[in-house]
Motif scaffolding. Structure first.
Motif, PDB file in Angstrom:
ATOM      1  N   GLU A   1     -60.282  -2.782 -48.447  1.00 12.05           N
ATOM      2  CA  GLU A   1     -59.168  -1.852 -48.611  1.00 12.05           C
ATOM      3  C   GLU A   1     -59.236  -1.025 -49.892  1.00 12.05           C
ATOM      4  OE1 GLU A   1     -55.486  -3.355 -46.889  1.00 12.05           O
ATOM      5  OE2 GLU A   1     -54.429  -2.214 -48.422  1.00 12.05           O
TER       6      GLU A   1
ATOM      7  N   GLU B   1     -53.014  -2.082 -54.706  1.00  8.94           N
ATOM      8  CA  GLU B   1     -53.912  -2.464 -53.607  1.00  8.94           C
ATOM      9  C   GLU B   1     -54.854  -3.579 -54.062  1.00  8.94           C
ATOM     10  OE1 GLU B   1     -53.414  -1.090 -50.680  1.00  8.94           O
ATOM     11  OE2 GLU B   1     -52.216   0.632 -51.269  1.00  8.94           O
TER      12      GLU B   1
ATOM     13  N   HIS C   1     -54.968  -6.885 -51.621  1.00 10.94           N
ATOM     14  CA  HIS C   1     -54.611  -6.712 -50.215  1.00 10.94           C
ATOM     15  C   HIS C   1     -55.712  -7.203 -49.277  1.00 10.94           C
ATOM     16  CE1 HIS C   1     -51.218  -3.585 -51.030  1.00 10.94           C
ATOM     17  NE2 HIS C   1     -51.019  -4.761 -51.586  1.00 10.94           N
TER      18      HIS C   1
ATOM     19  N   HIS D   1     -47.207  -5.041 -47.213  1.00  7.55           N
ATOM     20  CA  HIS D   1     -47.207  -3.597 -46.952  1.00  7.55           C
ATOM     21  C   HIS D   1     -45.834  -3.094 -46.541  1.00  7.55           C
ATOM     22  CE1 HIS D   1     -51.618  -4.076 -46.990  1.00  7.55           C
ATOM     23  NE2 HIS D   1     -51.557  -2.862 -47.500  1.00  7.55           N
TER      24      HIS D   1
HETATM   25 FE   LIG Z   1     -52.717  -1.955 -49.040  1.00  8.51          FE
END
Ligand SMILES: [Fe+2]
Ligand SMILES: [Fe+2]
Length: 444
Positions: free
Chosen positions: A174, A200, A210, A295
């Motif tokens: 990601e 992230e 993530h 998220h």
């Molecule tokens: Fe993300």
């Protein structure tokens, strides 16, 4: 005409079929169906209605590989015996060849966007704000058709896993495309984007990254967690969305990237709240939805941050001239997301129906026989038109989903492989013989 380097590129052993359905613990291997690239024509831009054709799937697989030779991929268990694969994946000569093929492949699969989307007229900051507000509102108000399709299948668990496989395209790497927009110098907006980036990356805490949360989601489903284990089960449409972000950043379309990322960050919170609900309905409390919950929470902020602190300030500073590019990014990703959803929903429905039954083959078909041995290298593909798989000898598994049971087809039976549907073939006896009939010929 394809560039001559294309065949040398895809005949590399890293594109050979895998020993099983999955590419286990090796981020460098990317199976293609018997290196079929030489039969395909990548030299023209496909139209919008051709975006799910086989050459698009192959082009996207090659492109993703080319893009990822600019990322650092290392297997969790350590390189060990993969040192040779690593060396060849990152070999300068191979990367240079990939870089030279990239423009042709990008034109093949993304060239249609220039015609499909028109952004004309004079744009102002107010018009930009109103346009994004409206698009985000529409995006968040639309029913979640993928979630509905998953729950409507006979095997929602297999369908939900197929969806997770599509998320794994970028879930395990990601923000890699985003990382390429962080260098350079562009003022306070650069720092705003960096704030999102470090979220992230879990603020430097690996367990909160993530991609790590996504691994835990896969683990809770008993699925493989290594990058691209499910390479053969990525669909064309979702791969296109994943590749789009690399495409814009690699080609210097920074403002398009900002438009696209603002849009997706603004619709992800709702999308992932829906996904968490669907996963819980299908799998109960055993599924680890923290990836989705994170998220559903953080992308409320990321949506606002990208819009208020990145997109609008860039428009203020750099003038109305950049606004059409911001809008184009939104529209391009919105179109690709729609194609991806359509592709996934069609695949879920086809796999669901195909799983129900092979049927008796009609006598007198005269297609070319193909023989497949047990343990032959595995890869998946699609066809551009419906094909009837007719078994002549032995037994074959028609693989129609990443985690569900394949469809066993026996001598004297046939199964329909619908156009654009991803599938693979594995011999279930020492060897088997079959033919793939075009249904157009059958009708004659
Ligand atoms: Fe993300
Ligand atoms: Fe985000």
């Amino acid at each position: 005409m394809n560039a001559p380097q294309l065949n040398s590129f895809v005949s590399h052993r890293l594109f050979e079929g895998s020993t099983g359905l999955y590419v286990e613990r090796n981020p460098y291997r990317r199976p293609l169906w018997q290196q079929t690239a030489d039969d395909l024509d990548f030299s023209r831009a496909l139209g919008e209605s051709e975006q799910l054709c086989y050459s698009a799937l192959v082009a996207h697989r090659i492109l993703l590989t080319i893009y990822e030779t600019n990322s650092v991929l290392l297997p969790a268990q350590g390189l060990g015996t993969l040192k040779r694969d690593y060396d060849e994946f990152y070999a300068p000569a191979w990367r240079t060849m990939g870089a030279s093929l990239r423009p042709m492949l990008e034109r093949h699969v993304f060239g249609f966007l220039a015609d499909a989307i028109t952004v004309s007229g004079h744009w102002t900051r107010d018009a930009l704000r109103a346009y994004f507000d409206r698009a985000i509102e529409d995006g968040n108000a639309a029913p979640n058709e993928v979630a509905q399709a998953i729950e409507a299948t006979q095997h929602p668990d297999v369908a939900a896993d197929s969806f997770l496989i599509q998320l794994a395209l970028d879930g395990l790497t990601e923000a890699s495309a985003m990382s390429r927009t962080l260098g350079g110098a562009y003022g306070p907006e650069q720092s705003e984007l960096f704030k999102i980036f470090i979220d992230e990356f879990g603020y430097g805490v690996h367990e909160a990254k993530h991609s790590r949360l996504f691994e835990n989601l896969l683990k809770s489903r008993g699925m493989l967690t290594d990058v691209h284990s499910y390479w053969s089960f990525y669909l064309t449409g979702p791969t296109a969305v994943n590749n789009y972000f690399y495409y814009v950043v690699e080609n210097g379309h920074f403002f398009r990237y900002v438009g696209a990322v603002t849009f997706i960050e603004s619709i992800f919170a709702k999308g992932f709240a829906d996904t968490a609900r669907t996963l819980q309905r299908v799998f109960g409390s055993a599924v680890d939805t923290r990836y989705c919950d994170e998220h559903a929470h953080i992308d409320k902020h990321h949506g606002r941050m990208t819009f208020e602190h990145l997109l609008l300030p860039l428009a203020d500073k750099h003038g109305d001239e950049i606004i059409p590019e911001l809008v184009r990014g939104l529209e391009e990703v919105r179109l690709l997301l729609r194609l991806a959803d359509d592709d996934l929903i069609a695949q879920l429905r086809w796999a669901d129906q195909a799983a129900a039954h092979p049927h008796a083959a009609r006598a007198g078909l005269a297609g070319t026989n193909v023989t497949l041995a047990r343990g032959a290298p595995f890869a998946t593909r699609t066809f551009d038109e419906d094909r009837l798989l007719v078994m002549n000898q032995g037994e074959l598994d028609l693989v129609i989903s990443g985690t569900g049971s394949p469809l066993r087809v026996r001598a004297g039976e046939a199964a329909l492989i619908a156009r654009q549907r991803l599938h693979g073939l594995q011999a279930a006896t020492e060897s088997c013989t079959f033919s793939l009939e075009s249904t157009a010929e059958l009708r004659q």
